[in-house]
Design a protein around this motif. Structure first.
Motif: not given
Length: 827
Positions: A718-722, A742-748, A764-769
């Motif tokens: 799992l840690d490799q896939v997601a 869609q996976p979300v990456l919230a980062v400064k 799958v492209p991550v949706l970057v916040h």
């Protein structure tokens, strides 16, 4: 004979054609408006032609009136009168059905006239179907004539296979006066009629008395409305007579005889047809009638108030023109009249069909499929009736070719002349059962309380018309129950020997009034045996029942409910008459079941369910006792609890793990399982905890996150896939949110300087916040390269002045990523 009675009546013009049609084909349909003489002239004309005639009327009042007018014999339930003319006899359709069941050939009868077929009473429809069957199989010489006061006779003609003979129109003209209430009134609801409408009807009667000559006939839906309007007419200076199915014989006689003073006759639909009320020149019509309704799921019947049909309104208006020109005052508008239904609904579509089902079973056609009925019985209503008859022992139970055939016991029940439920109680309730059954076979007085034993005692004291009728019916029922079981008559469709009696209870010994009445009522209505629960009672059928405020029956732990109805819009039944009983009587009347019960149960008034495992003794829906069951398989109940309630303890870690698994299935499919229905996958991820769980607390203690890891395919990590976190250029490991599509990456923003391409997880492209230094989103993108080219400059211009201690380079792709602020400049 017919000359004196029929002089001046339009019916005499069609008699030759009618007699010719019956002689040629044996069947005919006669249509004749009210007042033309069809009820009294036609039978005498058939008798003069040498035929012995049986006339069937839908109501007892009409039977007595027609027989007296013709001077012939009549028979109604419990009463027989011998007239001067032996060639004609008038009976109710119920009596006709009884005779057909005893003697299908109707020996000694040459012609049967079914009067007022347009009213579509169930007994009349059934009797006609039986008569047509007899003509087809046993008596092709039997003449059958159906008469109708309306012109819609083509369906009848097709059913009978004979011609329509039509008499001329109304004898005298009737003027229509539209007299709606001056202000809107509430429409009828169940049995409730707006008192404002009844006050208006009384006012219209007074108006008619002032504007017209002659007696007034006023139509109202029921006995209660008649009594109320009678009270409002007190002091009007006229005789007020109340006519309904419960009216004593002397009142009926007074209505049908010419009066010495001006009269107002308040009547239900019994006065619509089949008889002439002498002296009536005015009809006042409330526009309302009562129809039966049956709640097959709860086993409850009731009456409801409805608008009359156009055909019924025409029938009522015709009463005003029978003897002379008259007028009808209709308490509604002409526009409302145009919206009325053309014809009333047939009783077969509305009523309890238990009696009908027993009649057709005795006839040899249990599903009525071979009978010539104008409208077939509704399948659900007939199925409910057949179930009831099976429970009463009237039909053969179980699968196989004999199922649905009437038993010998069922034949005795059919010939009792009462509803099959009451017939069961008559046969099984002991020596005094006839007295209680006689009470229940008639409508009780309006002032009868809900304690049936008190009503019984009042009837025994006598002094009322109801008491006299009760004594007469009791004698008839005693004779019926003492008669030997009948032999099975010839059956055109299904010949065979009668089945052995089934389902009979032991005869009741003598006991107190309460014991006798309680057993009889419980035997007749076992699903209405009720036990106190909360502020009301729970019936064996599962329906809640309520007593009226102040009822003396409220202290009883158990009731046998004789009469109940369900008000429109209410989930509870309303108890009209009942008897206190004990649990032993309840057990005698209704079968008791004992079964192991393992279920997920939410207690009354509670919201949190739990597993219950017990051995339960029940009388229908009533729980009698319960003992714990220690070795039961509770797994189905546990799974039900998992499916219906949020039982598991979902920590943040467990929720995030579930979201990651859901993402893997969306992105990659098999072998990653779907997790939208985790209960369906319980065998895969909740073992062995599920096997050990016996109650809610066991489920709440499960480590859901650890259990969910069992859904990760053995061939994957799992840690490799997601991965739970993703490392960004600043070196921070940022948590990924998988809860959306869609996976979300919230980062400064400063931490991703130099990151040219959007990270991908499982392709799958991550949706970057992208966040401000304060942690607030300043941009959302799934394409970082495009953001650096087109969006960064505007963000930089907006935020560099607000956050001066943070780096805002002109070229973010070459600037070092950082988690820190710029160092302070010393002065």
């Amino acid at each position: 004979m017919t000359g004196a009675l029929g002089d001046g009546l339009p019916i005499r013009h069609v008699l030759p054609g009618l007699l010719g049609a019956l002689a040629a084909g044996g069947t005919a349909v006669l249509t004749a408006p009210p007042g033309t003489g069809k009820t009294t002239v036609v039978p005498l004309a058939l008798a003069e032609a040498g035929m012995r005639v049986l006339v069937a009327e839908p109501r007892r009042l009409a039977v007595r009136a027609a027989a007296r007018r013709m001077g012939v014999s009549y028979t109604i339930r419990g009463e027989r009168h011998t007239g001067a003319n032996p060639m004609v006899e008038v009976v109710t359709t119920g009596v006709l059905l009884q005779r057909l069941q005893r003697d299908q050939e109707l020996a000694g009868v040459d012609a049967v006239m079914l009067d007022e077929c347009h009213e579509r009473h169930l007994d009349a429809d059934t009797a006609l179907a039986f008569l047509l069957d007899v003509r087809d199989t046993l008596r092709p010489d039997l003449r059958v004539l159906a008469t109708s006061a309306t012109a819609d006779a083509e369906r009848w003609a097709r059913l009978l296979g004979g011609p329509v003979v039509a008499a001329s129109g109304v004898t005298h003209p009737v003027e229509t006066v539209w007299a709606p209430p001056p202000r809107p009134v509430a429409p009828p609801h169940g049995l409730r009629v707006d008192p404002a409408l009844l006050a208006h009807v009384a006012a219209v009667v007074r108006r008619a008395l002032g504007e017209r000559d002659g007696d007034v006939l006023c139509f109202l839906p029921g006995v209660g409305e008649i009594a109320r309007v009678a009270g409002l007419l007190a002091g009007a200076g006229v005789d007020v007579l109340q006519v309904h199915g419960r009216a004593p014989a002397h009142v009926q006689d007074a209505v049908l005889a010419p009066g010495t003073a001006r009269r107002v006759v308040l009547a239900t639909s019994v006065a619509e047809s089949s008889l002439t009320v002498p002296g009536v020149r005015v009809v006042v019509d409330s526009g309302l009638a009562r129809e039966p309704r049956t709640d097959h799921a709860r086993g409850l019947g009731s009456l409801t108030t409805v608008r009359v049909s156009k055909a019924a309104a025409g029938q009522r208006a015709g009463r005003a023109g029978r003897e002379a020109p008259g007028a009808v005052y209709r308490c509604w508008t002409e526009a409302e009249h145009e919206r009325l239904a053309e014809h009333p609904r047939p009783e077969i579509a509305l009523a309890d069909l238990t009696g009908f089902a027993l009649q057709v079973a005795c006839w040899g056609d249990p599903d009525a499929s071979g009978l010539a009925l104008l409208d077939p019985p509704p399948p659900a209503a007939l199925a409910a009736a057949v179930r009831t008859l099976g429970e009463l022992g009237a039909l053969e139970p179980g699968p196989g070719p004999g199922r649905g055939k009437v038993t010998g016991r069922g034949r005795r029940m059919a010939l009792a002349g009462v509803h099959p439920r009451l017939a069961r109680a008559l046969l099984d309730g002991g020596p005094r059962a006839a007295e209680v059954v006689a009470l229940l076979s008639e409508q009780l007085p309006r002032d009868a309380g809900d304690d049936l034993v008190e009503v019984w005692r009042a009837a025994r004291r006598g002094g009322t018309g109801f008491a006299a009728r009760w004594r007469q019916e009791t004698r008839r029922l005693r004779n019926t129950s003492a008669a030997p079981a009948p032999t099975r008559p010839a059956e055109p469709r299904q010949p065979g020997r009668p089945a052995e009696p089934a389902g009979a209870a032991a005869s009741s010994p003598e006991g107190s009034d309460e014991e006798v009445a309680g057993l009889v009522v419980a035997l007749a209505f076992p699903e209405r045996v009720a036990r106190r629960r909360g502020g009301g009672y729970l019936m064996a059928s599962g329906t809640r029942a309520e007593l009226a405020d102040g009822s003396r029956l409220r202290s009883a732990e158990w009731l046998a409910i004789a009469v109940a109805d369900r008000p429109t819009g209410s989930a509870s039944a309303r108890v009209r008459q009942a008897v206190p009983i004990d649990e032993e009587t309840a057990r005698r009347a209704h079968p008791v079941t004992v079964e192991d019960e393992v279920e997920w149960r939410v207690p009354p008034g509670g919201r949190r369910g739990d597993v219950t495992a017990r051995t339960v003794e029940r009388l229908g829906a009533i729980e009698l006792s319960a003992t714990p069951l220690t070795d039961a398989d509770v797994r189905p109940a546990v799974l039900h609890g998992l499916r219906t309630e949020d039982v598991l303890t979902w920590t943040r870690q467990a929720r995030e793990l579930r979201d990651r698994l859901a993402f893997c299935h969306r992105a990659l499919g098999d072998p990653w399982p779907p997790v939208d229905d985790l209960v369906a996958l319980a065998d895969r991820w909740l073992e062995p905890e599920l096997s050990r769980a016996r109650r809610r607390a066991d489920l709440e203690r499960i480590d859901v996150a650890q259990a969910l890891l069992r859904l990760v395919p053995w061939s994957a990590r799992l840690d490799q896939v997601a991965p739970e976190r993703v490392e960004v250029p600043s070196g921070s490991r940022v948590r990924v949110d998988y809860s959306g599509e869609q996976p979300v990456l919230a980062v400064k923003l400063q931490e991703v300087f130099g990151l040219r391409e959007t990270p991908r997880i499982a392709g799958v492209p991550v949706l970057v916040h992208l966040l401000s230094p304060a942690g607030r989103p300043v941009a959302v993108t799934a394409d970082l390269a495009s953001f650096w080219r087109e969006g960064y400059r505007a963000v930089r211009a907006e935020l560099r002045g607000r956050y001066p201690r943070h780096p805002w380079p002109e070229d973010p792709l070459t600037a070092p990523p950082t988690r820190r602020t710029n160092p302070r400049t010393r002065p």
